[in-house]
Design a protein around this motif. Structure first.
Motif, mmCIF file in Angstrom:
data_model
loop_
_atom_site.group_PDB
_atom_site.id
_atom_site.type_symbol
_atom_site.label_atom_id
_atom_site.label_comp_id
_atom_site.label_asym_id
_atom_site.label_seq_id
_atom_site.Cartn_x
_atom_site.Cartn_y
_atom_site.Cartn_z
ATOM 1 N N ILE A 162 0.830 -1.208 0.000
ATOM 2 C CA ILE A 162 0.000 0.000 0.000
ATOM 3 C C ILE A 162 0.862 1.254 0.000
ATOM 4 O O ILE A 162 0.536 2.247 -0.677
ATOM 5 C CB ILE A 162 -0.953 -0.010 1.227
ATOM 6 C CG1 ILE A 162 -1.969 -1.158 1.106
ATOM 7 C CG2 ILE A 162 -1.685 1.316 1.351
ATOM 8 C CD1 ILE A 162 -2.853 -1.335 2.322
ATOM 9 N N GLU A 163 1.977 1.223 0.752
ATOM 10 C CA GLU A 163 2.869 2.382 0.796
ATOM 11 C C GLU A 163 3.437 2.712 -0.577
ATOM 12 O O GLU A 163 3.683 3.874 -0.915
ATOM 13 C CB GLU A 163 3.991 2.129 1.797
ATOM 14 C CG GLU A 163 3.549 2.195 3.256
ATOM 15 C CD GLU A 163 4.693 1.846 4.199
ATOM 16 O OE1 GLU A 163 5.666 1.210 3.744
ATOM 17 O OE2 GLU A 163 4.600 2.208 5.381
ATOM 18 N N LYS A 164 3.655 1.673 -1.396
ATOM 19 C CA LYS A 164 4.218 1.902 -2.722
ATOM 20 C C LYS A 164 3.243 2.636 -3.647
ATOM 21 O O LYS A 164 3.652 3.235 -4.648
ATOM 22 C CB LYS A 164 4.619 0.563 -3.343
ATOM 23 C CG LYS A 164 5.801 -0.114 -2.651
ATOM 24 C CD LYS A 164 6.141 -1.441 -3.309
ATOM 25 C CE LYS A 164 7.318 -2.119 -2.614
ATOM 26 N NZ LYS A 164 7.657 -3.438 -3.240
ATOM 27 N N TRP A 165 1.977 2.563 -3.344
ATOM 28 C CA TRP A 165 1.004 3.258 -4.181
ATOM 29 C C TRP A 165 1.134 4.780 -4.060
ATOM 30 O O TRP A 165 0.728 5.501 -4.957
ATOM 31 C CB TRP A 165 -0.414 2.848 -3.773
ATOM 32 C CG TRP A 165 -0.734 1.408 -4.043
ATOM 33 C CD1 TRP A 165 -0.018 0.529 -4.804
ATOM 34 C CD2 TRP A 165 -1.859 0.682 -3.521
ATOM 35 N NE1 TRP A 165 -0.611 -0.700 -4.812
ATOM 36 C CE2 TRP A 165 -1.757 -0.656 -4.029
ATOM 37 C CE3 TRP A 165 -2.924 0.988 -2.694
ATOM 38 C CZ2 TRP A 165 -2.685 -1.635 -3.718
ATOM 39 C CZ3 TRP A 165 -3.857 0.014 -2.391
ATOM 40 C CH2 TRP A 165 -3.737 -1.290 -2.890
ATOM 41 N N ARG A 166 1.621 5.246 -2.891
ATOM 42 C CA ARG A 166 1.812 6.685 -2.625
ATOM 43 C C ARG A 166 0.520 7.493 -2.831
ATOM 44 O O ARG A 166 0.507 8.545 -3.474
ATOM 45 C CB ARG A 166 2.916 7.240 -3.517
ATOM 46 C CG ARG A 166 4.262 6.585 -3.315
ATOM 47 C CD ARG A 166 5.345 7.249 -4.141
ATOM 48 N NE ARG A 166 6.637 6.598 -3.935
ATOM 49 C CZ ARG A 166 7.475 6.886 -2.923
ATOM 50 N NH1 ARG A 166 7.110 7.810 -2.041
ATOM 51 N NH2 ARG A 166 8.617 6.246 -2.787
ATOM 52 N N ILE A 167 -0.551 6.962 -2.288
ATOM 53 C CA ILE A 167 -1.834 7.675 -2.399
ATOM 54 C C ILE A 167 -2.344 8.168 -1.043
ATOM 55 O O ILE A 167 -3.415 8.764 -0.961
ATOM 56 C CB ILE A 167 -2.906 6.764 -3.023
ATOM 57 C CG1 ILE A 167 -3.136 5.510 -2.161
ATOM 58 C CG2 ILE A 167 -2.534 6.398 -4.447
ATOM 59 C CD1 ILE A 167 -4.308 4.667 -2.625
ATOM 60 N N GLY A 168 -1.552 7.887 0.007
ATOM 61 C CA GLY A 168 -1.999 8.285 1.343
ATOM 62 C C GLY A 168 -2.226 9.779 1.442
ATOM 63 O O GLY A 168 -3.229 10.239 2.006
ATOM 64 N N GLY A 169 -1.322 10.570 0.909
ATOM 65 C CA GLY A 169 -1.467 12.024 0.963
ATOM 66 C C GLY A 169 -2.689 12.504 0.212
ATOM 67 O O GLY A 169 -3.388 13.427 0.656
ATOM 68 N N LYS A 170 -2.973 11.874 -0.946
ATOM 69 C CA LYS A 170 -4.128 12.278 -1.730
ATOM 70 C C LYS A 170 -5.440 11.956 -1.002
ATOM 71 O O LYS A 170 -6.380 12.748 -1.003
ATOM 72 C CB LYS A 170 -4.093 11.584 -3.083
ATOM 73 C CG LYS A 170 -2.903 11.985 -3.949
ATOM 74 C CD LYS A 170 -2.883 11.203 -5.245
ATOM 75 C CE LYS A 170 -1.659 11.563 -6.077
ATOM 76 N NZ LYS A 170 -1.599 10.796 -7.345
ATOM 77 N N VAL A 171 -5.471 10.760 -0.379
ATOM 78 C CA VAL A 171 -6.672 10.379 0.371
ATOM 79 C C VAL A 171 -6.896 11.340 1.533
ATOM 80 O O VAL A 171 -8.021 11.804 1.774
ATOM 81 C CB VAL A 171 -6.554 8.929 0.878
ATOM 82 C CG1 VAL A 171 -7.724 8.595 1.815
ATOM 83 C CG2 VAL A 171 -6.514 7.958 -0.288
ATOM 84 N N ALA A 172 -5.815 11.660 2.256
ATOM 85 C CA ALA A 172 -5.921 12.600 3.373
ATOM 86 C C ALA A 172 -6.392 13.965 2.893
ATOM 87 O O ALA A 172 -7.187 14.639 3.555
ATOM 88 C CB ALA A 172 -4.583 12.712 4.090
#
Length: 594
Positions: A162-172
């Motif tokens: 999941i970390e490799k997707w690098r979408i955490g910032g976008k979701v937040a």
């Protein structure tokens, strides 16, 4: 070697933090599903704008609640005990507990109209046996816990991917934008009075949407009229259905409302005329005003609704259906009384259908009462059509008598009164005796076809402290006489509990010929038969009492309550009756559109 070990520890903590964020996101989604139950109580939006706001507010609020729970209870443990197995078990347990509390809150909100709080939990505690009567209270938490453990393990095993997707910032960023946007939209809706948005202000727990009032006032703008009222909708259903009324006979109607008229003072020694008049007509022995003040008493008398509706904005412009009905039926309406009762009228439309003849009572309320009676008699003689009159007499409120009034012999004050109260008691009796003479003069000159109603706006507590009097909801402050003289000469002594809420539906059915169910436009009571409701609401929307046969419950706006014996002399050590409180709160919401 040491640095390498420290780096591994930092990486482990970082991984656990990332996992915690995704686990919080998952629980925000579950909370959103559970929270949809609130909409069954509040109702769905009626406009596209409302749907858009509800979507933003729901996503933002439940994501916020899930992240707040993580931040307070899971994140600190991550730093102190960075062990994945411990954290996964703890997080699943905390999330299960949080969702169960949220689920219970939806049930409480549906029944009581409030979210969990010390007051609400205290009341809802009585419902726990019914909630725990089945097996769902065991199966549901176990099912949620199993789901949480599965999700925790699933996310942990895939956190690197999941970390490799690098979408955490976008979701937040999306969730944060929803949260902020919902507050910005609410600022506009609050200023423009868009009710399809502001109706959800109390829908979700810990939901405090931003308003425009302070911002606009600081910039010299009028939040009430400075913006368009686009989308404003009427929420109050008064009446729930169109009225169907056709009066057969049109008697003249006179209501005499005496300020501060206690029921226990209706006796031959103090008020001989009114006492005999009650015996010869219809006397209601156990009658309650709708409040302990002029405004709440009059509101209940004319609108027939409990005082929780007094703050409804609709009643700033909508007059009582009772007086509207008399106007439609061709009656002439006029009221007479002291001018001081016009200070801060609430609600504003209460007397809109009356012409007014108000007397200056700054020097003497007793003199103003004499002038009110004389003005009424002069007006009555000039009428050529049926009339509906309200004569408000106010001398007992200030213990007043006219100069030179002879008065009556003093008697011993009831036991338990302080010296100052005994003085007020004696002067109060003198004032009531004066009012008795005014009532005799008023009634003896009426036409034979006049329907006469005599009652009190409230009772009287013997105190000079206004704040204390406003908070006194004891029987001495709310029990008032009610005497009705029907032109047909009906005579009866009614010994079941009645209240001011029953006068409007009684007149609308018997005089105006309205055939609607009385629950369409009133609290559902009437005077001529016992009420099916075992309680009476007394007070306004901030401080009220629930009167029952064997106890009196006094509740303030903060949820603090005390329960007293029926004579108000003993404070009872018991809990609120949840079923009765549910009925009271539902009645306070019944006329609002969902």
């Amino acid at each position: 070697m040491v640095e390498r070990k420290q780096q591994l520890e930092r990486d482990k903590v970082s991984r656990l933090v990332n996992w915690g964020h995704w686990f919080a996101l998952f629980n925000g989604f579950l909370a959103l599903i559970v929270g949809s139950r609130y909409l069954e109580t509040v109702g769905l939006p009626e406009t596209l704008t409302g749907w858009g706001y509800l979507a933003l507010a729901s996503i933002g609020q439940f994501s916020f609640l899930a992240f707040l729970l993580y931040l307070l209870l899971i994140f600190p443990v991550t730093l102190l005990l960075p062990y994945s197995k411990i954290l996964r078990g703890l997080a699943a347990t905390v999330a299960t507990l949080g969702l169960c509390i949220l689920l219970y809150d939806t049930i409480v909100y549906d029944d009581y109209g409030v979210h969990l709080s010390p007051f609400a939990f205290d009341v809802a505690w009585a419902d726990l046996p019914s909630l725990l009567s089945g097996t769902s209270y065991i199966v549901t938490p176990i099912g949620i816990l199993a789901l949480e453990l599965t999700a925790a393990n699933f996310l942990w095993k895939r956190i690197v991917k999941i970390e490799k997707w690098r979408i955490g910032g976008k979701v937040a960023a999306v969730l944060g934008s929803c949260f902020i946007a919902s507050h910005l939209v609410h600022i506009w809706a609050d200023a423009a009075k868009v009710k399809d948005i502001t109706r959800y202000d109390d829908a979700y727990p810990l939901f405090y949407p931003a308003t425009a009032k302070s911002f606009m006032e600081s910039h010299g703008l009028d939040s009430a009229g400075g913006l368009s009222k686009l989308g404003e909708q009427q929420q109050l259903g008064y009446s729930l259905d169109a009225l169907s009324c056709k009066p057969q006979n049109k008697p003249n109607v006179l209501i005499v409302a005496v300020d501060a008229l206690r029921a226990d003072m209706l006796n031959p020694q103090t008020m001989p005329f009114l006492s005999n008049y009650g015996t010869d007509n219809q006397l209601f022995d156990k009658h309650l005003s709708g409040g302990n003040q002029f405004q709440s008493g009059m509101f209940s008398l004319f609108y027939g609704l409990q005082g929780s509706y007094m703050a409804a904005p609709d009643f700033q412009t909508i007059s009582p259906l009772l007086t509207q009905g008399f106007v439609t039926s061709g009656y002439a309406l006029k009221r007479f009384g002291p001018a001081s009762n016009e200070i801060n009228p609430r609600p504003l439309a209460l007397f809109n259908d009356f012409d007014a003849a108000l007397m200056d009572d700054s020097e003497s309320r007793a003199l103003a009462d004499i002038q009110s009676r004389e003005a009424f008699e002069e007006w009555r003689k000039q009428q050529t059509s049926p009339w509906f009159a309200l004569v408000n007499l106010g001398a007992p409120e200030t213990y007043d008598t006219p100069v030179g009034f002879a008065g009556i012999e003093t008697i011993k004050a009831p036991q338990g009164m302080a010296p100052a109260q005994r003085v007020l008691f004696s002067q109060y009796r003198q004032s009531l005796h004066f009012i008795d003479s005014e009532l005799k003069s008023l009634i003896n000159h009426l036409p034979a076809d006049t329907l006469v109603i005599i009652t009190g706006t409230s009772g009287k507590a013997f105190t000079s402290n206004e704040a204390e009097a406003r908070r006194d909801l004891s029987p001495q402050s709310v029990r008032v006489p009610l005497i009705i003289h029907w032109p047909g000469g009906e005579q009866a002594q009614v010994n079941y509990t009645t209240s001011h809420h029953g006068l409007a539906p009684t007149l609308m059915t018997r005089v105006l010929g309205c055939t609607n169910p009385i629950t369409d436009y009133s609290a559902g009571r009437q005077l001529l038969m016992p009420s099916e409701q075992p309680w009476v609401y007394v007070g306004d929307n901030r401080f009220f009492a629930i009167y029952q046969d064997d106890e009196i419950t006094v509740i303030d706006r903060h949820g603090k309550y005390d329960i007293y014996s029926s004579d108000f002399k003993t404070r009872l050590n018991k809990k609120l009756s949840a079923p009765d409180l549910i009925q009271v709160m539902r009645e306070g919401r019944r006329l609002y559109h969902q």
